[in-house]
Every structure is written in C-alpha cells, then in structure tokens.
Design a protein around this motif. Sequence first.
Motif, PDB file in Angstrom:
ATOM      1  N   VAL A 130       0.875  -1.176   0.000  1.00 20.06           N
ATOM      2  CA  VAL A 130       0.000   0.000   0.000  1.00 20.06           C
ATOM      3  C   VAL A 130       0.907   1.218   0.000  1.00 20.06           C
ATOM      4  O   VAL A 130       1.811   1.312   0.830  1.00 20.06           O
ATOM      5  N   GLU A 131       0.683   2.135  -0.924  1.00 18.99           N
ATOM      6  CA  GLU A 131       1.471   3.372  -0.980  1.00 18.99           C
ATOM      7  C   GLU A 131       0.561   4.566  -0.711  1.00 18.99           C
ATOM      8  O   GLU A 131      -0.515   4.674  -1.306  1.00 18.99           O
ATOM      9  N   VAL A 132       1.009   5.447   0.165  1.00 17.76           N
ATOM     10  CA  VAL A 132       0.281   6.686   0.448  1.00 17.76           C
ATOM     11  C   VAL A 132       1.298   7.810   0.553  1.00 17.76           C
ATOM     12  O   VAL A 132       2.313   7.671   1.251  1.00 17.76           O
ATOM     13  N   SER A 133       1.030   8.926  -0.130  1.00 11.11           N
ATOM     14  CA  SER A 133       1.882  10.099   0.054  1.00 11.11           C
ATOM     15  C   SER A 133       1.062  11.235   0.639  1.00 11.11           C
ATOM     16  O   SER A 133      -0.140  11.354   0.382  1.00 11.11           O
ATOM     17  N   MET A 134       1.723  12.063   1.419  1.00  8.43           N
ATOM     18  CA  MET A 134       1.056  13.200   2.040  1.00  8.43           C
ATOM     19  C   MET A 134       0.517  14.161   0.979  1.00  8.43           C
ATOM     20  O   MET A 134      -0.591  14.685   1.105  1.00  8.43           O
ATOM     21  N   LEU A 135       1.302  14.391  -0.087  1.00  8.73           N
ATOM     22  CA  LEU A 135       0.853  15.300  -1.139  1.00  8.73           C
ATOM     23  C   LEU A 135      -0.380  14.750  -1.842  1.00  8.73           C
ATOM     24  O   LEU A 135      -1.355  15.482  -2.059  1.00  8.73           O
ATOM     25  N   ASP A 136      -0.365  13.467  -2.192  1.00  4.88           N
ATOM     26  CA  ASP A 136      -1.531  12.873  -2.855  1.00  4.88           C
ATOM     27  C   ASP A 136      -2.766  12.988  -1.972  1.00  4.88           C
ATOM     28  O   ASP A 136      -3.862  13.303  -2.447  1.00  4.88           O
ATOM     29  N   ALA A 137      -2.595  12.703  -0.687  1.00 11.98           N
ATOM     30  CA  ALA A 137      -3.739  12.706   0.229  1.00 11.98           C
ATOM     31  C   ALA A 137      -4.327  14.101   0.370  1.00 11.98           C
ATOM     32  O   ALA A 137      -5.545  14.300   0.290  1.00 11.98           O
ATOM     33  N   LEU A 138      -3.465  15.094   0.556  1.00 14.48           N
ATOM     34  CA  LEU A 138      -3.979  16.448   0.758  1.00 14.48           C
ATOM     35  C   LEU A 138      -4.492  17.043  -0.549  1.00 14.48           C
ATOM     36  O   LEU A 138      -5.457  17.825  -0.545  1.00 14.48           O
ATOM     37  N   ALA A 139      -3.880  16.670  -1.671  1.00 13.01           N
ATOM     38  CA  ALA A 139      -4.396  17.134  -2.964  1.00 13.01           C
ATOM     39  C   ALA A 139      -5.823  16.632  -3.184  1.00 13.01           C
ATOM     40  O   ALA A 139      -6.671  17.356  -3.722  1.00 13.01           O
TER      41      ALA A 139
END
Length: 402
Positions: free
Chosen positions: A201-210
């Motif tokens: 599972v990959e999660v990035s802070m930028l992707d999430a907040l975008a």
Amino acid sequence: MIPGMEPLPLPLEGITVVAVEQAVAAPFATRQLADLGARVIKVERIDGGDFARGYDTAAGGLASHFVWCNRGKESIALDLKDPRGVDVVRQLIAGADVFVQNLAHGAAARLGLDAASLCAAHPRLVAVDISGYGPSGPYADKRAYDMLVQCEAGLVSVTGTPEQPVKAGIPAADIAAAMYAFSGVLAALVRRGVSGRGGPVEVSMLDALAEWMGHPLHHAMHGGTPPARTGLAHAVIAPYDAYRTADGGRVLLSVQNDREWRRLAEQVVRRPELGTDPDFATNAARVVNRERTDALVGEALGGLGADEAVGLLERAGVACARLRDVQQLAEHPQLAARERWREVGSPVGPLRALLPPITLPGGGEARMGDVPALGEHTVALLRAVGMADVEIAALRRDGVVA
C-alpha cells in the motif's frame, strides 16, 4: 450493545501490526488500528525514540502529539543501524499481518523493509509505505513536513484572510495521509480475505492532501479562477460568517437558501421586507451586497448575548454555531452528554482522551490502551520471538536495544 445479541468482537482483534514510525502520519494511522483491536508493535530509536516524544511536555510531562497518536501500542527500542536490530524487526514482521513505515525516502529500502521487498517474502503481509511526495518523481527526495506539504498542496493559498494566507492549525497533511493509510490497510485486509494475498500500500502526504483540495481544485481547473481566501466567510454564500455578540462572543451562521434568508430577516433582523428586497432577496444579490448584508446581521446579533443569539437563530431555523476555543472544546456539552471522554494510562498517570469517531454498535468499545514508555515492551517482545535472556542482555550491553 444490541439487546438479545451476543456482543461482536472488535473488528481487528487477532491482527498484529509492526510499525517503524515517527511523527504523526504513520503513528496516527496505526493508532486507529489499535483502537479497533489490533496489536500494534511500535519500533522506536534507542536514542529518544519517536522524535514526537520531544515536541513538548504539555500532557503532564509527555508530548501532546505523542499521547494523541500512540495509545494502545507496545514500544520496542532498537538500533536499526545495527544488523541485529534489523533482524529483530524481521522476526517481528514474520509473525505480523501488517507492516507500516514512514522513514525518510529510501531508508526502508536500504534496510530491506520497503513494502515491495516484504510482500515478496511474505505474500499474506499488508505492507504500507507512507511518504511525503511518493516513491518517484522530482520531489521524491524532498523533506516533507506537514506545513511544507500544506503549501505544496495549495491548502495555504485558500486558508486565511484576503490579506494573509495561513496554514491549517492542525497537521492536515499528516492526518490526511494517516487516514488513507488506515483505510488502505482495511481494504488490503479485505482483499487478503478473498485472495489470500496482502500486498503493498502506498500513500503520500501530497496525494492525500491534494485529494482533500478537491473543491477549490475543481473550481480553479474548470471555472478558471481559484476561490478567494475569505477567513470565516464563504466565497459564494452570504450571510455566512462569524458575528460578535454583546458579551464578547462570536456566533457563526450560514444561510443556505433564500427561504432561510426570509426567516432570518423576519425573526432575527426584524426587517421582513428584506426578504423580498431585490438587493437581498437572492443569494447572488446578497453576495454582491455582502458588506450591507453582514452589517444588517451584525447589528441584529450585536445587541444579544451569545446564548440568546444562538437560541434566536435556532428558533428561526437558521444553522448556527459558537466560535469555541480549544479549552471550550474540551468542555463541550455535546461530547459530555454523549460520554465521549475516557481515561488512558500513561507513564505519568491517567490522561483524558476522546473515544475514536468510529462507533460500532453491537460490539465492544474501542480499545483505548495505555501510552507506552520508550522501550517498555522490549524485553517481552524479544522473548516472544524466542530470544534467551542472555542474548537480550548482550544486545542491551551493546546498545542495540533499550
């Protein structure tokens, strides 16, 4: 409890999570798992542990961030620069269902603890990599603290007053990434139940907040202009703001349609003719005449106390709220009436904590375990993977564990 039914277990009972984590994003994600019944083993540095332990001493001598994000976990302190420390993590992972890490970009891969490597070795494992900007691209190596990601994601550009952009007062990028990591784990566990395989599972802070920027983003992309910063007001609705009351409080109200405006004009402003006045009768007209609209509402509420103003607005069927500070939130009557507060143990004694927002009627209450001391469970966990006391003593002597 549901009458006549056997209580359901917490949904993650029997699930073991190992986390090499720090700060907020990964710890907040794994705390959600712990609250739902998972066993969470937190791997910390031997020299001070998770650096969030040192942010402040506001929670009875403990750091408020750490208390918030780390209840219900077991702490083991290891030196991951020593191969023996990494080997302990590997042994813990061999018996786990989920692994979560938010180390600096490339650090997990150098240790062989990245999601792809671990899932290849353990097909049933769900392994989560949380990063600032994702595993590739020109920003992959950039440091990614919450405020920096808030800026890169454009959140700061739409938050604040027309004169001054401001960051959110909570770590919005960290929380967004944490909640997507949490839901990603749950989804991957469901998939494992069907296919027998966990997976990365990959999660990035930028992707999430975008993703959380969806409304202003689509407004700008498809409408041509980004929404203006309006403080507590709304860019395209009026009246929608906070208004001072006679006792120094502030009351917010939001008029969502013209029917509500007519009730506000008649029952609160005491000017029923404003309901049909062309300058105010429609939301579009009120937005054009925002200053005059706000002045009329402000004058009506300015002579009332906050309680009186809220009561009057509620009787008129107009959505409203008080502008509360953090201490007032801690004493909020709705939280008290619904018994949302509990106490959790910690190295400094009991601390107040909120029940998690997910409520599962018919089952046991969320498992709100103690906040661990650094390395509190090191010996027990080493013994659990088969290590003899003489081996543990040697690791402690050599500074590999604490």
